[in-house]
Design an enzyme around this catalytic site. Structure first.
Site, mmCIF file in Angstrom:
data_model
loop_
_atom_site.group_PDB
_atom_site.id
_atom_site.type_symbol
_atom_site.label_atom_id
_atom_site.label_comp_id
_atom_site.label_asym_id
_atom_site.label_seq_id
_atom_site.Cartn_x
_atom_site.Cartn_y
_atom_site.Cartn_z
ATOM 1 N N CYS A 83 44.390 74.954 58.001
ATOM 2 C CA CYS A 83 44.809 73.569 58.168
ATOM 3 C C CYS A 83 45.996 73.513 59.131
ATOM 4 C CB CYS A 83 45.199 72.984 56.808
ATOM 5 S SG CYS A 83 45.863 71.308 56.888
ATOM 6 N N CYS A 131 41.986 68.523 53.287
ATOM 7 C CA CYS A 131 42.648 69.739 52.832
ATOM 8 C C CYS A 131 43.083 69.532 51.379
ATOM 9 C CB CYS A 131 43.860 70.035 53.717
ATOM 10 S SG CYS A 131 44.876 71.410 53.125
ATOM 11 N N CYS A 134 47.354 69.611 51.316
ATOM 12 C CA CYS A 134 48.193 68.549 51.893
ATOM 13 C C CYS A 134 47.469 67.210 52.015
ATOM 14 C CB CYS A 134 48.763 68.970 53.243
ATOM 15 S SG CYS A 134 47.546 69.031 54.577
ATOM 16 N N CYS A 154 31.508 69.232 59.541
ATOM 17 C CA CYS A 154 31.812 68.864 60.921
ATOM 18 C C CYS A 154 33.303 68.527 60.983
ATOM 19 C CB CYS A 154 30.947 67.668 61.307
ATOM 20 S SG CYS A 154 31.001 67.265 63.047
#
Length: 165
Positions: A83, A131, A134, A154
């Site tokens: 991330c 994510c 976060c 995607c």
């Protein structure tokens, strides 16, 4: 005022009032759910100081980068995709494939790394991927990927960083 004009004007007014929700409405996402708790939380100003403008637009404002603009789309070296907001490992290069869509695509995330929500924007219903640490918007998942999962995650390249093995 004749009846036909009144009906046409009514349809226009009601449509103008209701249509925007179908372009921007999100269900159970960070954009509308303020009680969602993530391990890493920052103010909008703090995110802006740690992310590039494009990363901020994608991760925090649910943006989408233009297709075929991310160098990560054609990255096929061994490594891990993390991330861009909190550096949580999300995908391994072993699960990456060329979907031809112009965005980095994967058939399986690292277990526990991502969460999903319902996205009802742009007159369609999609599964949004974020994510799990976060809450950053990563992209969407579709049911047209390769075996063994049949899924196509995607992802926006701006939401990811690549760490070579």
């Amino acid at each position: 005022m004749n009846k036909r004009y009144f009906l046409q004007a009514s349809v226009v007014i009601v449509g103008a009032a209701l249509l925007p929700q179908y372009f921007t409405r999100r269900t159970e996402t960070m954009a509308t759910s303020k009680d969602t708790k993530f391990e890493i939380t920052k103010s909008e100003a703090e995110w802006q100081t740690t992310l590039t403008p494009e990363q901020f637009r994608v991760l925090r404002k649910h943006g989408t980068e233009r297709a075929f603009t991310s160098p990560l789309d054609k990255q096929y070296a061994q490594g891990t995709y993390i991330c861009a907001g909190c550096e949580l490992p999300l995908f391994t290069s072993d699960t990456k494939f060329n979907s031809g869509t112009g965005w980095p695509s994967f058939f399986n995330p690292i277990e526990g790394a991502v969460g999903s929500t319902v996205d009802r924007s742009f007159l369609m219903t999609r599964t949004e991927i974020h994510c799990s640490r976060c809450g950053g918007h990563l992209g969407h998942v579709f049911n047209d990927g390769p075996a063994p999962t049949g899924k196509r995650y995607c992802m926006n390249g701006a939401a990811l960083k690549f760490i070579a093995a």
